[in-house]
Design a protein around this motif. Structure first.
Motif, PDB file in Angstrom:
ATOM      1  N   GLN A  81       0.835  -1.203   0.000  1.00 14.62           N
ATOM      2  CA  GLN A  81       0.000   0.000   0.000  1.00 14.62           C
ATOM      3  C   GLN A  81       0.872   1.257   0.000  1.00 14.62           C
ATOM      4  O   GLN A  81       1.812   1.384   0.764  1.00 14.62           O
ATOM      5  CB  GLN A  81      -0.906  -0.002   1.229  1.00 14.62           C
ATOM      6  N   GLY A  82       0.556   2.164  -0.930  1.00 12.82           N
ATOM      7  CA  GLY A  82       1.312   3.402  -1.062  1.00 12.82           C
ATOM      8  C   GLY A  82       2.404   3.353  -2.106  1.00 12.82           C
ATOM      9  O   GLY A  82       2.949   4.388  -2.477  1.00 12.82           O
ATOM     10  N   SER A  83       2.729   2.154  -2.616  1.00  9.74           N
ATOM     11  CA  SER A  83       3.796   2.037  -3.604  1.00  9.74           C
ATOM     12  C   SER A  83       3.268   2.268  -5.015  1.00  9.74           C
ATOM     13  O   SER A  83       2.070   2.241  -5.264  1.00  9.74           O
ATOM     14  CB  SER A  83       4.456   0.655  -3.515  1.00  9.74           C
ATOM     15  N   THR A  84       4.192   2.474  -5.948  1.00  8.15           N
ATOM     16  CA  THR A  84       3.843   2.726  -7.349  1.00  8.15           C
ATOM     17  C   THR A  84       4.710   1.847  -8.246  1.00  8.15           C
ATOM     18  O   THR A  84       5.909   1.700  -8.004  1.00  8.15           O
ATOM     19  CB  THR A  84       4.076   4.208  -7.714  1.00  8.15           C
ATOM     20  N   VAL A  85       4.094   1.260  -9.271  1.00  8.33           N
ATOM     21  CA  VAL A  85       4.838   0.503 -10.265  1.00  8.33           C
ATOM     22  C   VAL A  85       4.431   0.997 -11.650  1.00  8.33           C
ATOM     23  O   VAL A  85       3.454   1.725 -11.795  1.00  8.33           O
ATOM     24  CB  VAL A  85       4.589  -1.023 -10.163  1.00  8.33           C
ATOM     25  N   THR A  86       5.209   0.599 -12.652  1.00  5.05           N
ATOM     26  CA  THR A  86       4.910   0.958 -14.038  1.00  5.05           C
ATOM     27  C   THR A  86       4.563  -0.296 -14.818  1.00  5.05           C
ATOM     28  O   THR A  86       5.294  -1.285 -14.772  1.00  5.05           O
ATOM     29  CB  THR A  86       6.128   1.649 -14.690  1.00  5.05           C
ATOM     30  N   LEU A  87       3.437  -0.259 -15.510  1.00  5.56           N
ATOM     31  CA  LEU A  87       3.052  -1.344 -16.404  1.00  5.56           C
ATOM     32  C   LEU A  87       3.251  -0.873 -17.840  1.00  5.56           C
ATOM     33  O   LEU A  87       3.041   0.299 -18.149  1.00  5.56           O
ATOM     34  CB  LEU A  87       1.591  -1.735 -16.187  1.00  5.56           C
ATOM     35  N   LEU A  88       3.645  -1.810 -18.699  1.00  6.21           N
ATOM     36  CA  LEU A  88       3.953  -1.473 -20.084  1.00  6.21           C
ATOM     37  C   LEU A  88       3.155  -2.380 -21.008  1.00  6.21           C
ATOM     38  O   LEU A  88       3.222  -3.595 -20.906  1.00  6.21           O
ATOM     39  CB  LEU A  88       5.452  -1.645 -20.344  1.00  6.21           C
ATOM     40  N   ALA A  89       2.383  -1.782 -21.910  1.00  5.43           N
ATOM     41  CA  ALA A  89       1.594  -2.544 -22.878  1.00  5.43           C
ATOM     42  C   ALA A  89       2.190  -2.353 -24.267  1.00  5.43           C
ATOM     43  O   ALA A  89       2.421  -1.222 -24.700  1.00  5.43           O
ATOM     44  CB  ALA A  89       0.148  -2.074 -22.865  1.00  5.43           C
ATOM     45  N   THR A  90       2.441  -3.460 -24.961  1.00  4.29           N
ATOM     46  CA  THR A  90       3.025  -3.422 -26.301  1.00  4.29           C
ATOM     47  C   THR A  90       2.081  -4.097 -27.282  1.00  4.29           C
ATOM     48  O   THR A  90       1.624  -5.215 -27.043  1.00  4.29           O
ATOM     49  CB  THR A  90       4.386  -4.127 -26.328  1.00  4.29           C
ATOM     50  N   ILE A  91       1.786  -3.433 -28.366  1.00  7.85           N
ATOM     51  CA  ILE A  91       0.863  -3.946 -29.372  1.00  7.85           C
ATOM     52  C   ILE A  91       1.610  -4.755 -30.426  1.00  7.85           C
ATOM     53  O   ILE A  91       2.719  -4.396 -30.829  1.00  7.85           O
ATOM     54  CB  ILE A  91       0.092  -2.789 -30.032  1.00  7.85           C
ATOM     55  N   THR A  92       1.007  -5.856 -30.845  1.00 14.17           N
ATOM     56  CA  THR A  92       1.521  -6.670 -31.942  1.00 14.17           C
ATOM     57  C   THR A  92       0.514  -6.628 -33.091  1.00 14.17           C
ATOM     58  O   THR A  92      -0.683  -6.772 -32.863  1.00 14.17           O
ATOM     59  CB  THR A  92       1.718  -8.126 -31.493  1.00 14.17           C
ATOM     60  N   PRO A  93       0.934  -6.393 -34.338  1.00 20.80           N
ATOM     61  CA  PRO A  93       2.321  -6.252 -34.797  1.00 20.80           C
ATOM     62  C   PRO A  93       2.892  -4.871 -34.493  1.00 20.80           C
ATOM     63  O   PRO A  93       2.145  -3.936 -34.208  1.00 20.80           O
ATOM     64  CB  PRO A  93       2.208  -6.480 -36.303  1.00 20.80           C
TER      65      PRO A  93
END
Length: 440
Positions: A81-93
């Motif tokens: 709780q209180g932390s932050t992360v980064t998510l990364l979405a990559t499209i194919t193709p």
């Protein structure tokens, strides 16, 4: 108690229209044979070789499945709780024409998503994920082209650390269509004296409309607001005397449900909360929060919440404004006009048949009257008329020279510097004021 807190850094490669490989290279895949031996599948020029830990080998076709086939994969993360992360979405193709990806959280009170950013160099879209409260949620990344979706399951656990300052929103869970409603902003768990806030609220602009903001009491003054960006308002306030404590209200923000919005829900969230601590002048970032609000049914009501709040603020100012000719005081005529404006607004509030348009117009009119009244306050002016760095008999002589002149006098542009109380006349009040300053 000593806490060991891990910083989680995670990048999710959401190959939305292709296969997802988690931790195992595509060329080497572990599988179990019927004897429960561990086989390693290796692609070679002559075929696909299966080799066990004893060196035994067997050849299979490339598409032969060993054991139970995979039907699904779930990506999960545990956050503090209180932390932050980064998510990364990559499209194919990689050469897809439309790479727009929209992120959402199934439970924004547990986890919020913000600051989605597309990187043309990598072709990926990143988003900040903030753990707000204990619980579970699902983060979805959906493409605009093709409506492909990847999901990410997140569980938020307690940090077991003393709670730091938090910007907390309070609002009804359900509001009526077309109504105005108040969102309270409070600061919780403050151990230092906070004298100023820089708070940004984000809201669903298709559902809600921002109206205005006022301080929770007379000692909290909204200094400025920036509402130039749709769906976002930045509020900067100053606290006279400072505030601290477990739970202290600071701002009352009025929103309105947009016309025609029915049977849906929207979110209002704190996306930035910077607190100014004095006398050190340090800046502390508070934890953030959000609220999901549902618009219940088709009943249309005339909501007077904004008008009631405006009348309360205006009445407090009217009652505390001192009449006089000294700096910080107000002319009697200005207070009389302001009082009349308050009575007009009060009449609209008490009118059971008032329409929403009449109520909204009354809020705007009272706001204008309050601004005019505040501008009428008598300003602090210097009695050093001869500009010699002190207040002396020379300054008194200048005022006496211009005695009796008014704003209609031909040389008023020069004479008005002796108008100490700003009433557009040089009289005994101005003379007496300068004399009192000589004695100080």
């Amino acid at each position: 108690m000593r806490n060991v807190k891990k910083i989680v850094s995670l990048i999710m490669a959401a190959a939305i229209s292709a296969s997802i490989f988690i931790g195992v290279p595509p060329a080497v895949k572990a599988a179990n044979d019927t004897n429960l031996k561990l086989w390693y599948k290796v692609e070679e020029a002559s075929g696909t070789r299966l080799q066990d830990s004893s060196g035994n080998t067997a050849f299979k076709t490339l598409n032969t499945e060993v054991g139970v086939p995979v039907t699904d994969v779930t990506i999960a993360l545990s956050m503090i709780q209180g932390s932050t992360v980064t998510l990364l979405a990559t499209i194919t193709p990689a050469d897809a024409s439309n790479k727009t990806v929209t992120f959402s959280s199934s439970n924004p009170e547990v986890v919020t998503v913000s600051e989605a950013l597309y990187n043309p160099a990598t072709g990926a879209t990143s988003v900040k994920v903030k753990a707000m409260a204990e619980g579970n949620t699902v983060i979805s990344a959906t493409t605009s082209d093709g409506n492909k979706t990847a999901v990410f399951h997140i569980t938020v656990v307690s940090s077991n650390e003393p709670a730091g300052p938090t910007a907390v929103l309070s609002v009804d869970n359900s509001v009526k269509p077309g109504s105005s409603f108040t969102v309270g902003v409070s600061l919780a768990n403050m151990t230092q004296d906070v004298y100023a806030e820089d708070i940004t609220l984000a809201y669903d602009a298709d559902i809600f409309e921002y109206v205005n903001t006022s301080g929770a009491n007379n000692n909290i003054q909204l200094v400025t607001e920036d509402k130039s960006t749709a769906g976002k308002v930045r509020l900067i306030a100053a606290n006279i005397g400072g505030i601290s404590g477990v739970d202290t209200p600071v701002l009352n923000t009025i929103f309105k449900v947009k016309t025609g919005v029915l049977n849906t829900s929207g979110t209002i969230a704190v996306t930035q909360a910077k607190l100014g601590v004095a006398p050190q002048g340090t800046v502390v970032e508070a934890a953030l929060s959000s609220k999901s609000i549902s618009i219940s049914n088709s009943e249309v009501v005339v909501d007077k919440a904004a008008l009631i709040a405006a009348i309360t603020n205006a009445q407090n100012l009217y009652e505390t404004a001192a009449i006089g000719t000294q700096p910080g005081q107000y002319p009697q005529a200005a207070k009389d006009v302001f009082g009349a404006a308050i009575r007009v607004a009060q009449a609209v509030k008490d009118n059971a048949n008032a329409t929403q348009i009449q109520v909204d117009n009354a809020v705007e009119a009272l706001g204008s009257a309050e601004a005019i009244f505040k501008a009428a306050v008598i300003k602090v002016v210097s009695a050093d008329l001869n500009k010699n760095g002190s207040i002396d008999v020379g300054d008194l002589a200048v005022a006496a020279y211009h005695y009796g002149k008014s704003s209609t006098s031909a040389d008023w542009a020069t004479a008005k510097m002796a108008d100490m109380n700003g009433d557009d006349t040089i009289d005994i009040v101005d003379i007496s004021y300068i004399a009192s300053k000589i004695l100080e």
